[in-house]
Design a protein around this motif. Structure first.
Motif, PDB file in Angstrom:
ATOM      1  N   GLU A  26     -30.176 -34.740  45.856  1.00 15.04           N
ATOM      2  CA  GLU A  26     -28.923 -34.965  45.154  1.00 15.04           C
ATOM      3  C   GLU A  26     -28.790 -33.932  44.034  1.00 15.04           C
ATOM      4  O   GLU A  26     -29.789 -33.478  43.461  1.00 15.04           O
ATOM      5  N   ASN A  27     -27.576 -33.569  43.713  1.00 15.47           N
ATOM      6  CA  ASN A  27     -27.359 -32.635  42.615  1.00 15.47           C
ATOM      7  C   ASN A  27     -27.747 -33.306  41.303  1.00 15.47           C
ATOM      8  O   ASN A  27     -27.117 -34.279  40.873  1.00 15.47           O
ATOM      9  N   ASP A  28     -28.806 -32.807  40.673  1.00 16.40           N
ATOM     10  CA  ASP A  28     -29.255 -33.408  39.417  1.00 16.40           C
ATOM     11  C   ASP A  28     -28.720 -32.679  38.194  1.00 16.40           C
ATOM     12  O   ASP A  28     -29.211 -32.877  37.079  1.00 16.40           O
ATOM     13  N   ASP A  29     -27.732 -31.829  38.387  1.00 15.45           N
ATOM     14  CA  ASP A  29     -27.051 -31.175  37.273  1.00 15.45           C
ATOM     15  C   ASP A  29     -26.121 -32.196  36.614  1.00 15.45           C
ATOM     16  O   ASP A  29     -25.129 -32.606  37.215  1.00 15.45           O
ATOM     17  N   PRO A  30     -26.422 -32.637  35.384  1.00 11.58           N
ATOM     18  CA  PRO A  30     -25.584 -33.666  34.768  1.00 11.58           C
ATOM     19  C   PRO A  30     -24.226 -33.150  34.316  1.00 11.58           C
ATOM     20  O   PRO A  30     -23.316 -33.937  34.045  1.00 11.58           O
ATOM     21  N   GLY A  31     -24.088 -31.818  34.241  1.00  9.73           N
ATOM     22  CA  GLY A  31     -22.808 -31.247  33.856  1.00  9.73           C
ATOM     23  C   GLY A  31     -22.509 -31.400  32.375  1.00  9.73           C
ATOM     24  O   GLY A  31     -23.195 -32.105  31.636  1.00  9.73           O
ATOM     25  N   PRO A  32     -21.464 -30.708  31.909  1.00 14.61           N
ATOM     26  CA  PRO A  32     -21.071 -30.802  30.498  1.00 14.61           C
ATOM     27  C   PRO A  32     -20.253 -32.064  30.244  1.00 14.61           C
ATOM     28  O   PRO A  32     -19.775 -32.715  31.176  1.00 14.61           O
ATOM     29  N   VAL A  33     -20.104 -32.406  28.988  1.00  9.34           N
ATOM     30  CA  VAL A  33     -19.287 -33.544  28.593  1.00  9.34           C
ATOM     31  C   VAL A  33     -18.416 -33.132  27.413  1.00  9.34           C
ATOM     32  O   VAL A  33     -18.766 -32.230  26.650  1.00  9.34           O
ATOM     33  N   MET A  34     -17.284 -33.791  27.261  1.00  8.34           N
ATOM     34  CA  MET A  34     -16.411 -33.531  26.126  1.00  8.34           C
ATOM     35  C   MET A  34     -16.913 -34.299  24.905  1.00  8.34           C
ATOM     36  O   MET A  34     -17.105 -35.513  24.956  1.00  8.34           O
ATOM     37  N   VAL A  35     -17.153 -33.582  23.832  1.00 10.86           N
ATOM     38  CA  VAL A  35     -17.572 -34.190  22.568  1.00 10.86           C
ATOM     39  C   VAL A  35     -16.626 -33.699  21.486  1.00 10.86           C
ATOM     40  O   VAL A  35     -16.580 -32.510  21.180  1.00 10.86           O
ATOM     41  N   ASP A  36     -15.850 -34.603  20.952  1.00 15.36           N
ATOM     42  CA  ASP A  36     -14.870 -34.246  19.913  1.00 15.36           C
ATOM     43  C   ASP A  36     -13.961 -33.115  20.387  1.00 15.36           C
ATOM     44  O   ASP A  36     -13.641 -32.185  19.622  1.00 15.36           O
ATOM     45  N   GLY A  37     -13.561 -33.187  21.638  1.00 19.03           N
ATOM     46  CA  GLY A  37     -12.650 -32.192  22.184  1.00 19.03           C
ATOM     47  C   GLY A  37     -13.288 -30.885  22.575  1.00 19.03           C
ATOM     48  O   GLY A  37     -12.599 -29.938  22.944  1.00 19.03           O
ATOM     49  N   VAL A  38     -14.628 -30.800  22.519  1.00 14.85           N
ATOM     50  CA  VAL A  38     -15.348 -29.579  22.868  1.00 14.85           C
ATOM     51  C   VAL A  38     -16.231 -29.843  24.084  1.00 14.85           C
ATOM     52  O   VAL A  38     -16.923 -30.865  24.146  1.00 14.85           O
ATOM     53  N   LEU A  39     -16.215 -28.922  25.051  1.00 18.17           N
ATOM     54  CA  LEU A  39     -16.997 -29.072  26.275  1.00 18.17           C
ATOM     55  C   LEU A  39     -18.435 -28.621  26.006  1.00 18.17           C
ATOM     56  O   LEU A  39     -18.719 -27.429  25.941  1.00 18.17           O
ATOM     57  N   LEU A  40     -19.341 -29.573  25.840  1.00 19.40           N
ATOM     58  CA  LEU A  40     -20.710 -29.269  25.446  1.00 19.40           C
ATOM     59  C   LEU A  40     -21.698 -29.584  26.563  1.00 19.40           C
ATOM     60  O   LEU A  40     -21.464 -30.470  27.398  1.00 19.40           O
ATOM     61  N   ASN A  41     -22.809 -28.850  26.534  1.00 24.84           N
ATOM     62  CA  ASN A  41     -23.891 -29.099  27.489  1.00 24.84           C
ATOM     63  C   ASN A  41     -24.732 -30.262  26.981  1.00 24.84           C
ATOM     64  O   ASN A  41     -25.863 -30.098  26.524  1.00 24.84           O
ATOM     65  N   ALA A  42     -24.153 -31.450  27.058  1.00 27.26           N
ATOM     66  CA  ALA A  42     -24.790 -32.634  26.489  1.00 27.26           C
ATOM     67  C   ALA A  42     -24.890 -33.764  27.501  1.00 27.26           C
ATOM     68  O   ALA A  42     -25.068 -34.924  27.125  1.00 27.26           O
TER      69      ALA A  42
END
Length: 632
Positions: free
Chosen positions: A456-472
């Motif tokens: 399975e793709n284990d890349d969790p991807g970026p998430v939006m944090v306070d309107g910013v696309l972060l690697n979190a």
């Protein structure tokens, strides 16, 4: 505010190189001083320098500012080295000369502004040498930063470029044909954006651009302080050169992102780290070719395609390496074609990350190199072609061979050898097409005994944090058994499946399909010998929750062979092939040619059940269903 006459820069814009370097002028004592080759700018003062000016000493107090008029840029060099310029803020595009005292052969170069738009920002490029279809454009160049050598409108030979400021470019070619012969470029300090080449040593861009870099030594250290950028449909050819980049120090308030306008480090979700790529290939149908060269990055990546479409990246008889403990040899995206002929990969994490490219590993045969020379317009002479020795490609990876986090293909031929401490092919749930032709001696040597691992793709991807696309993002291991998808046929090959074809090769290693969702692994063997387990499996990461702190755990799994649910395994043993089974294997389809065979390791007996019924394995037969092959 002190202002130095703007009239002079307008004259200098069309003057000779020597005339660009004008004598300093005297400024008003009330707002600064320029006496005996000195300028001082006090706190709270702004000095607008309107013409290129030479000094012996420049002092800028904290809170003082020095700049060029609107429509122009200002660059400080000391003894020919660009220095002092810093980005005004994290994520900013503009720079400012930092407060301090500068001594030596000082030149404040006022050049015509060169803004480059990307991602909603305008990047104010400053470059030592600006070239277009007419040749060297002196008005856009910081010629005080070009030391030694010979400079013409067709070539630059033996020039030296140095920078320890930020976001300063070396050579920018935006049209026509130009050759850099034996340049020496050493940049220290951060760049800003390698999706546009802001801060790179060499940039070639534009559909009419052919840039040849021959005999270069490029040594950069700094975040996104890229060595070579090819963009905008250009044709960039690098030969007989040594390129090395090392990581820099990111600003303390930088937040890791995959927003290409602000991205300055490797996405950890790919299980890599670092903040500078040696090269990047961008735009539409751009071409970058590396011949008889060494390309090394400390981390992140050595050869990259990104943010483009239908580009072509080629390397012939090159060393492609990572000097640190993380990074890839190449990255393929956007329907890129990547050709590696006679190359040696000494990489930390992957030979290639594939997200939509067609990658070829092969020998640098006379015919193959000649074809690239013609197809890509490399301009290699008959003598140069004859001097290129025929070599096989050898990959030495300290982790994996090739990883997919997007659809793509890989072709392995000639005498290519893929050595990896872990799995040769790591497919993270993507449509994959692999072709391996062993007739020329190609070999696959996985250190962990796994030739192909599908997970399975284990890349969790970026998430939006306070309107910013972060690697979190956070990856969490799925729990429970997957639900059977009754609409997915595990016995047939679908357009989105992972496929691999092996011809005339001897393989020792396992193949596992651990997908939970609908994706089959279809393997075809022709005139080949395979020894190992081929099976559907259940995979498990070493840790169940992976954050940025555990980025090295991505892709690291163990397998338990188990019955297929939505992860069919289809094996076709074509003419002259033999599979020596070393452990229990779960298939969904097995097809044997009339002269194919399935045997047990070390002479052990092999048995098979199909849907729970004991079934003899016969050459020339085909079986479908829940197939279990065991070794006594």
């Amino acid at each position: 505010m002190t202002q130095i006459s703007r009239r002079s820069v307008l004259v200098a814009g069309s003057a000779t190189a020597g005339a660009l370097l004008l004598n300093p002028v005297t400024a008003s004592a009330s707002t600064g001083a320029a006496t005996g080759g000195e300028i001082s700018v006090a706190a709270g003062e702004t000095l607008v320098v309107s013409r290129t000016t030479r000094l012996d000493r420049l002092t800028i107090a904290s809170g003082g500012t020095i700049s060029a008029p609107d429509g122009y840029s200002l660059t400080l060099t000391v003894n020919g080295v660009e220095t002092g310029q810093l980005l005004t803020a994290t994520g900013a595009a503009s720079t400012q000369i930092a407060p301090g005292t500068y001594r030596g052969d000082i030149c404040l170069t006022v050049a015509v502004a060169h803004p480059v738009a990307f991602g909603g920002l305008s990047f104010p490029f400053r470059q030592a040498l600006y070239v277009d279809a007419t040749g060297v454009v002196k008005a856009n160049s910081v010629l005080a930063g070009v030391l030694g050598g010979r400079l013409t409108d067709a070539f630059a030979r033996d020039i030296r470029l140095s920078s320890n400021g930020e976001a300063f470019n070396g050579v920018y070619v935006g049209g026509g044909s130009y050759t850099l012969q034996s340049p020496r470029i050493a940049f220290e300090g951060n760049g800003r954006c390698d999706f546009v080449g802001y801060g790179a040593a060499v940039v070639g861009t534009g559909t009419s651009t052919t840039l040849v870099v021959d005999g270069a030594t490029i040594s950069n250290q700094g975040a996104v302080r890229t060595a070579v950028i090819a963009d905008g449909g250009s044709n960039v050819i690098v030969k007989n050169s040594t390129i090395e980049v090392k990581n820099g120090v990111l600003p303390s308030d930088y937040r890791s992102t995959v927003n290409t306008t602000y991205m300055e480090d490797a996405p950890w979700m790919l299980s890599i780290s670092g903040n500078v790529r040696a090269t990047n290939l961008l735009g539409t149908k751009s071409k970058a070719s590396y011949i008889n060269s060494s390309i090394t990055s400390e981390g992140w990546g050595a050869l990259s395609t990104d943010n483009g479409s239908h580009c072509t990246l080629s390397a012939v008889n090159c060393l492609v390496a990572n000097s640190g403990d993380s990074g890839y040899g190449s990255y393929a995206i956007g329907n890129a074609t990547e050709n590696f002929l006679g190359c040696r990969f000494d990489v930390a994490t992957y030979a290639t990350i594939n997200r939509g490219g067609a990658v070829h590993y092969a020998d640098s045969t006379r015919a193959a190199v000649a074809k690239l020379n013609t197809d890509l317009g490399l301009g290699l002479s008959a003598r140069e072609l004859a001097d290129i020795p025929v070599r096989a490609t050898v990959v030495n990876s300290r982790r994996f061979g090739v990883m997919w986090h997007g659809a793509g293909s890989v072709d392995v031929s000639g005498g290519t050898i893929l050595n990896s401490r872990e799995s040769t092919f790591l497919d993270k749930g993507q449509q994959v097409a692999i072709t391996v032709d062993g007739s020329g001696g190609a070999r696959l040597n996985p250190g962990n005994g796994i030739i192909m691992q599908v997970i399975e793709n284990d890349d969790p991807g970026p998430v939006m944090v306070d309107g910013v696309l972060l690697n979190a993002g956070v990856y969490t291991e799925p729990t429970g058994d997957p639900a059977r998808d009754s609409g997915f046929d595990v016995t047939e090959v679908h357009s989105g499946d992972a496929t691999a074809a092996f011809t005339d090769i001897r393989l020792q290693g396992d193949f596992y399909n651990a997908m939970r969702g609908g994706l089959n692994l279809a393997l075809t063997f022709t005139r080949s010998r395979i020894e190992g387990v081929i099976s559907a499996s259940t995979s498990k990461h070493a840790v169940t929750t992976i954050t940025s702190a555990q980025w090295r755990q991505l892709g690291e799994v163990t397998n338990t062979p188990s019955a297929a649910v939505n992860n069919g395994v289809i094996v076709e043993l074509d003419s002259g092939s033999r599979w020596t089974v070393t452990g229990t294997s779960y298939l969904t389809k097995l097809v044997l040619a009339a002269d194919a065979a399935v045997t047990g390791a070390h002479g052990r007996t092999v048995s098979m059940t199909v849907d729970g019924t004991a079934t003899a394995i016969k050459a020339g037969s085909s079986y479908s269903g829940a197939i279990v092959i065991t070794v006594a």
